[in-house]
Write a protein that holds these residues in place. Structure first.
Motif, PDB file in Angstrom:
ATOM      1  N   GLN A   5       0.832  -1.208   0.000  1.00 26.45           N
ATOM      2  CA  GLN A   5       0.000   0.000   0.000  1.00 26.45           C
ATOM      3  C   GLN A   5       0.866   1.258   0.000  1.00 26.45           C
ATOM      4  O   GLN A   5       0.575   2.227  -0.707  1.00 26.45           O
ATOM      5  N   ALA A  58       2.270   1.798  -3.403  1.00 24.48           N
ATOM      6  CA  ALA A  58       1.246   2.336  -4.306  1.00 24.48           C
ATOM      7  C   ALA A  58       1.027   3.827  -4.045  1.00 24.48           C
ATOM      8  O   ALA A  58       0.888   4.616  -4.995  1.00 24.48           O
ATOM      9  N   GLN A  59       1.018   4.233  -2.779  1.00 20.04           N
ATOM     10  CA  GLN A  59       0.877   5.657  -2.457  1.00 20.04           C
ATOM     11  C   GLN A  59       2.068   6.455  -2.956  1.00 20.04           C
ATOM     12  O   GLN A  59       1.914   7.587  -3.444  1.00 20.04           O
ATOM     13  N   LYS A 107       3.944   5.672  -5.558  1.00 18.85           N
ATOM     14  CA  LYS A 107       3.796   5.740  -7.021  1.00 18.85           C
ATOM     15  C   LYS A 107       2.764   6.793  -7.401  1.00 18.85           C
ATOM     16  O   LYS A 107       2.975   7.573  -8.331  1.00 18.85           O
ATOM     17  N   ASN A 108       1.653   6.849  -6.680  1.00 21.50           N
ATOM     18  CA  ASN A 108       0.630   7.856  -6.959  1.00 21.50           C
ATOM     19  C   ASN A 108       1.145   9.273  -6.730  1.00 21.50           C
ATOM     20  O   ASN A 108       0.810  10.186  -7.480  1.00 21.50           O
ATOM     21  N   SER A 109       1.964   9.444  -5.691  1.00 24.31           N
ATOM     22  CA  SER A 109       2.505  10.787  -5.450  1.00 24.31           C
ATOM     23  C   SER A 109       3.444  11.202  -6.575  1.00 24.31           C
ATOM     24  O   SER A 109       3.477  12.363  -6.970  1.00 24.31           O
ATOM     25  N   ASP A 146       3.178  10.047  -9.711  1.00 25.75           N
ATOM     26  CA  ASP A 146       2.318  10.235 -10.877  1.00 25.75           C
ATOM     27  C   ASP A 146       1.593  11.581 -10.831  1.00 25.75           C
ATOM     28  O   ASP A 146       1.400  12.223 -11.859  1.00 25.75           O
ATOM     29  N   ASP A 147       1.184  12.001  -9.638  1.00 26.87           N
ATOM     30  CA  ASP A 147       0.449  13.260  -9.476  1.00 26.87           C
ATOM     31  C   ASP A 147       1.372  14.450  -9.244  1.00 26.87           C
ATOM     32  O   ASP A 147       0.899  15.555  -8.977  1.00 26.87           O
ATOM     33  N   ARG A 161       3.213  15.111  -6.683  1.00 25.30           N
ATOM     34  CA  ARG A 161       3.106  15.603  -5.311  1.00 25.30           C
ATOM     35  C   ARG A 161       4.385  15.270  -4.560  1.00 25.30           C
ATOM     36  O   ARG A 161       5.186  14.447  -4.993  1.00 25.30           O
ATOM     37  N   PRO A 164       6.732  13.408  -2.342  1.00 23.66           N
ATOM     38  CA  PRO A 164       6.729  11.999  -1.928  1.00 23.66           C
ATOM     39  C   PRO A 164       7.261  11.773  -0.515  1.00 23.66           C
ATOM     40  O   PRO A 164       7.448  10.631  -0.109  1.00 23.66           O
ATOM     41  N   PRO A 200       4.786   9.449   1.884  1.00 21.71           N
ATOM     42  CA  PRO A 200       4.776   8.014   1.569  1.00 21.71           C
ATOM     43  C   PRO A 200       6.137   7.352   1.781  1.00 21.71           C
ATOM     44  O   PRO A 200       6.197   6.193   2.196  1.00 21.71           O
TER      45      PRO A 200
END
Length: 154
Positions: free
Chosen positions: A51, A54-55, A57-59, A61-62, A64, A66, A69
């Motif tokens: 998890q 994944a957070q 990776k999302n940061s 991608d967006d 933001r 990191p 996370p």
């Protein structure tokens, strides 16, 4: 000095807890608890680590920051090491670090103690090495190349 205290205090706490729990439950149930907590902790670390990844990776991608996370991932990794270490105190701390609210509290306390400084400059790029010599090169298509690249010094 405080690190020396930690390396002395934690094993002493673990030994005391093993003696108390072993005297209360007996040898085999105590050892079974240590093994079961290591197995359960490993499963929890694996799922929460996925998890956190994944957070992260999302940061990215967006676009933001990191930091959070990454810090949560580091604490999950540390909790996994604590859960694999035999002992009741280390298991308690390891399981506590698997609780997101505890991780947020620890991260808040760390942020209070860390000062982040950034430096920005408005000047353009300048070479850091004073031994750089600027030069001009031109393509020499009519002559035979003087080297393997086909370029010659002007």
């Amino acid at each position: 000095m405080w690190l020396f205290f930690v390396f002395i205090a934690i094993p002493l706490i673990e030994i005391g807890l093993f003696i108390q729990v072993g005297g209360w439950l007996g040898l085999w149930p105590t050892l079974l608890i240590v093994v079961v907590t290591a197995i359960a902790g490993t499963a929890l670390v694996k799922s929460q680590g996925a998890q956190a990844l994944a957070q992260l990776k999302n940061s990215f991608d967006d676009l933001r920051d990191p930091t959070e996370p990454l810090a949560h991932g580091a604490m999950i990794l540390f909790s996994g090491a604590l859960l694999l270490t035999p002992g009741f105190f280390t298991d308690f701390v390891g399981f506590a670090l698997l609780v997101p609210a505890v991780r947020r509290f620890v991260l808040k306390k760390i942020k209070e103690r860390v000062t982040v400084q950034t430096v920005r400059t408005d000047r353009g790029w300048q070479p850091q090495d004073e031994t750089i010599i600027e030069g001009t090169y031109v393509s020499d298509e009519n002559d035979q190349p003087s080297g393997p690249s086909g370029w010659r010094r002007d």
